[in-house]
Design a protein around this motif. Structure first.
Motif, PDB file in Angstrom:
ATOM      1  N   MET A   1       0.829  -1.189   0.000  1.00 22.61           N
ATOM      2  CA  MET A   1       0.000   0.000   0.000  1.00 22.61           C
ATOM      3  C   MET A   1       0.876   1.256   0.000  1.00 22.61           C
ATOM      4  O   MET A   1       0.555   2.228  -0.672  1.00 22.61           O
ATOM      5  N   LEU A   2       1.950   1.249   0.782  1.00 23.71           N
ATOM      6  CA  LEU A   2       2.858   2.395   0.828  1.00 23.71           C
ATOM      7  C   LEU A   2       3.508   2.633  -0.530  1.00 23.71           C
ATOM      8  O   LEU A   2       3.601   3.770  -0.996  1.00 23.71           O
ATOM      9  N   LEU A   3       3.924   1.566  -1.175  1.00 23.94           N
ATOM     10  CA  LEU A   3       4.547   1.691  -2.486  1.00 23.94           C
ATOM     11  C   LEU A   3       3.560   2.248  -3.510  1.00 23.94           C
ATOM     12  O   LEU A   3       3.919   3.102  -4.334  1.00 23.94           O
ATOM     13  N   ALA A   4       2.319   1.805  -3.439  1.00 23.64           N
ATOM     14  CA  ALA A   4       1.300   2.318  -4.353  1.00 23.64           C
ATOM     15  C   ALA A   4       1.054   3.807  -4.116  1.00 23.64           C
ATOM     16  O   ALA A   4       0.909   4.582  -5.066  1.00 23.64           O
ATOM     17  N   SER A   5       1.029   4.224  -2.853  1.00 22.25           N
ATOM     18  CA  SER A   5       0.843   5.643  -2.534  1.00 22.25           C
ATOM     19  C   SER A   5       1.992   6.484  -3.074  1.00 22.25           C
ATOM     20  O   SER A   5       1.776   7.564  -3.639  1.00 22.25           O
ATOM     21  N   ILE A   6       3.204   6.002  -2.897  1.00 22.99           N
ATOM     22  CA  ILE A   6       4.377   6.720  -3.403  1.00 22.99           C
ATOM     23  C   ILE A   6       4.327   6.814  -4.919  1.00 22.99           C
ATOM     24  O   ILE A   6       4.612   7.868  -5.500  1.00 22.99           O
ATOM     25  N   LEU A   7       3.935   5.739  -5.567  1.00 22.82           N
ATOM     26  CA  LEU A   7       3.851   5.733  -7.025  1.00 22.82           C
ATOM     27  C   LEU A   7       2.786   6.711  -7.522  1.00 22.82           C
ATOM     28  O   LEU A   7       3.010   7.464  -8.478  1.00 22.82           O
ATOM     29  N   VAL A   8       1.630   6.738  -6.870  1.00 20.76           N
ATOM     30  CA  VAL A   8       0.559   7.667  -7.258  1.00 20.76           C
ATOM     31  C   VAL A   8       1.018   9.116  -7.075  1.00 20.76           C
ATOM     32  O   VAL A   8       0.787   9.969  -7.946  1.00 20.76           O
ATOM     33  N   LEU A   9       1.680   9.415  -5.964  1.00 21.74           N
ATOM     34  CA  LEU A   9       2.182  10.772  -5.738  1.00 21.74           C
ATOM     35  C   LEU A   9       3.248  11.152  -6.769  1.00 21.74           C
ATOM     36  O   LEU A   9       3.279  12.289  -7.248  1.00 21.74           O
ATOM     37  N   ALA A  10       4.113  10.211  -7.113  1.00 26.30           N
ATOM     38  CA  ALA A  10       5.152  10.494  -8.104  1.00 26.30           C
ATOM     39  C   ALA A  10       4.539  10.776  -9.471  1.00 26.30           C
ATOM     40  O   ALA A  10       4.926  11.741 -10.147  1.00 26.30           O
ATOM     41  N   VAL A  11       3.567   9.983  -9.881  1.00 25.82           N
ATOM     42  CA  VAL A  11       2.914  10.196 -11.171  1.00 25.82           C
ATOM     43  C   VAL A  11       2.152  11.522 -11.160  1.00 25.82           C
ATOM     44  O   VAL A  11       2.201  12.288 -12.129  1.00 25.82           O
ATOM     45  N   GLY A  12       1.458  11.812 -10.072  1.00 23.11           N
ATOM     46  CA  GLY A  12       0.723  13.068  -9.972  1.00 23.11           C
ATOM     47  C   GLY A  12       1.647  14.271 -10.029  1.00 23.11           C
ATOM     48  O   GLY A  12       1.358  15.264 -10.709  1.00 23.11           O
ATOM     49  N   THR A  13       2.762  14.195  -9.322  1.00 23.51           N
ATOM     50  CA  THR A  13       3.728  15.293  -9.335  1.00 23.51           C
ATOM     51  C   THR A  13       4.310  15.491 -10.729  1.00 23.51           C
ATOM     52  O   THR A  13       4.401  16.620 -11.225  1.00 23.51           O
ATOM     53  N   TYR A  14       4.684  14.414 -11.367  1.00 28.18           N
ATOM     54  CA  TYR A  14       5.241  14.512 -12.718  1.00 28.18           C
ATOM     55  C   TYR A  14       4.215  15.082 -13.684  1.00 28.18           C
ATOM     56  O   TYR A  14       4.534  15.917 -14.536  1.00 28.18           O
ATOM     57  N   THR A  15       2.952  14.650 -13.565  1.00 24.94           N
ATOM     58  CA  THR A  15       1.891  15.141 -14.437  1.00 24.94           C
ATOM     59  C   THR A  15       1.667  16.638 -14.244  1.00 24.94           C
ATOM     60  O   THR A  15       1.496  17.381 -15.222  1.00 24.94           O
ATOM     61  N   MET A  16       1.680  17.099 -13.000  1.00 27.05           N
ATOM     62  CA  MET A  16       1.503  18.527 -12.738  1.00 27.05           C
ATOM     63  C   MET A  16       2.657  19.337 -13.335  1.00 27.05           C
ATOM     64  O   MET A  16       2.431  20.381 -13.939  1.00 27.05           O
ATOM     65  N   ARG A  17       3.856  18.860 -13.170  1.00 28.52           N
ATOM     66  CA  ARG A  17       5.015  19.588 -13.720  1.00 28.52           C
ATOM     67  C   ARG A  17       4.985  19.589 -15.245  1.00 28.52           C
ATOM     68  O   ARG A  17       5.267  20.600 -15.881  1.00 28.52           O
ATOM     69  N   LEU A  18       4.624  18.464 -15.833  1.00 25.19           N
ATOM     70  CA  LEU A  18       4.530  18.372 -17.283  1.00 25.19           C
ATOM     71  C   LEU A  18       3.411  19.270 -17.801  1.00 25.19           C
ATOM     72  O   LEU A  18       3.563  19.937 -18.826  1.00 25.19           O
ATOM     73  N   GLY A  19       2.308  19.318 -17.086  1.00 25.45           N
ATOM     74  CA  GLY A  19       1.201  20.195 -17.478  1.00 25.45           C
ATOM     75  C   GLY A  19       1.613  21.649 -17.486  1.00 25.45           C
ATOM     76  O   GLY A  19       1.205  22.416 -18.367  1.00 25.45           O
ATOM     77  N   GLY A  20       2.418  22.055 -16.522  1.00 26.73           N
ATOM     78  CA  GLY A  20       2.902  23.426 -16.491  1.00 26.73           C
ATOM     79  C   GLY A  20       3.752  23.764 -17.698  1.00 26.73           C
ATOM     80  O   GLY A  20       3.628  24.841 -18.277  1.00 26.73           O
ATOM     81  N   VAL A  21       4.594  22.838 -18.104  1.00 26.91           N
ATOM     82  CA  VAL A  21       5.453  23.071 -19.266  1.00 26.91           C
ATOM     83  C   VAL A  21       4.623  23.099 -20.547  1.00 26.91           C
ATOM     84  O   VAL A  21       4.808  23.965 -21.409  1.00 26.91           O
ATOM     85  N   LEU A  22       3.683  22.175 -20.675  1.00 24.49           N
ATOM     86  CA  LEU A  22       2.894  22.088 -21.905  1.00 24.49           C
ATOM     87  C   LEU A  22       1.878  23.220 -22.035  1.00 24.49           C
ATOM     88  O   LEU A  22       1.562  23.637 -23.148  1.00 24.49           O
ATOM     89  N   LEU A  23       1.351  23.705 -20.929  1.00 29.58           N
ATOM     90  CA  LEU A  23       0.295  24.727 -20.979  1.00 29.58           C
ATOM     91  C   LEU A  23       0.814  26.141 -20.753  1.00 29.58           C
ATOM     92  O   LEU A  23       0.026  27.082 -20.706  1.00 29.58           O
ATOM     93  N   ARG A  24       2.095  26.317 -20.628  1.00 31.74           N
ATOM     94  CA  ARG A  24       2.664  27.626 -20.323  1.00 31.74           C
ATOM     95  C   ARG A  24       2.230  28.692 -21.321  1.00 31.74           C
ATOM     96  O   ARG A  24       1.845  29.793 -20.955  1.00 31.74           O
ATOM     97  N   ASP A  25       2.262  28.382 -22.599  1.00 30.72           N
ATOM     98  CA  ASP A  25       1.935  29.377 -23.615  1.00 30.72           C
ATOM     99  C   ASP A  25       0.438  29.446 -23.925  1.00 30.72           C
ATOM    100  O   ASP A  25      -0.018  30.377 -24.574  1.00 30.72           O
ATOM    101  N   ARG A  26      -0.340  28.477 -23.471  1.00 23.93           N
ATOM    102  CA  ARG A  26      -1.770  28.439 -23.796  1.00 23.93           C
ATOM    103  C   ARG A  26      -2.636  29.160 -22.769  1.00 23.93           C
ATOM    104  O   ARG A  26      -3.739  29.580 -23.089  1.00 23.93           O
ATOM    105  N   LEU A  27      -2.177  29.254 -21.553  1.00 23.55           N
ATOM    106  CA  LEU A  27      -2.974  29.887 -20.505  1.00 23.55           C
ATOM    107  C   LEU A  27      -2.451  31.289 -20.234  1.00 23.55           C
ATOM    108  O   LEU A  27      -1.259  31.484 -20.044  1.00 23.55           O
ATOM    109  N   GLN A  28      -3.344  32.239 -20.183  1.00 24.84           N
ATOM    110  CA  GLN A  28      -2.985  33.612 -19.859  1.00 24.84           C
ATOM    111  C   GLN A  28      -3.794  34.037 -18.633  1.00 24.84           C
ATOM    112  O   GLN A  28      -5.020  34.067 -18.683  1.00 24.84           O
TER     113      GLN A  28
END
Length: 102
Positions: free
Chosen positions: A1-28
């Protein structure tokens, strides 16, 4: 369960950071909102620090911990080295607890 929680947090963090890079020029955001973002981050960190300094679980942490935090804040405000700030804050809390002040 701990490993699954860490994996979910890692994927969520990576997705948020990637979203910031991809949406930087689209959102004003409006200028007023952009000025509020740094203040919101500061307020969030201040609230977290205050909660950690004053609470232990669901109860008040006692006087020793906030006193140590206060000593650390004063020394940090005087631009003392980080090691000095941490040791002085911890020593203050420890000495107050040793003296019987919880």
């Amino acid at each position: 369960m701990l490993l699954a929680s860490i994996l979910v947090l890692a994927v969520g963090t990576y997705t948020m950071r990637l979203g910031g890079v991809l949406l930087r020029d689209r959102l004003q955001f409006p200028d007023s909102f952009q000025r509020l973002l740094p203040m919101a981050a500061t307020a969030l960190l201040a609230a977290l620090a205050t909660t950690a300094a004053l609470m232990e679980g669901a109860h008040f942490a006692g006087v020793a911990r906030p006193a140590g935090v206060l000593v650390g804040a004063v020394l940090a405000g005087r631009r003392m080295p980080f090691v000095v700030v941490v040791i002085a804050a911890a020593a203050t809390a420890a000495l107050l607890r040793r003296a019987g002040v919880s």
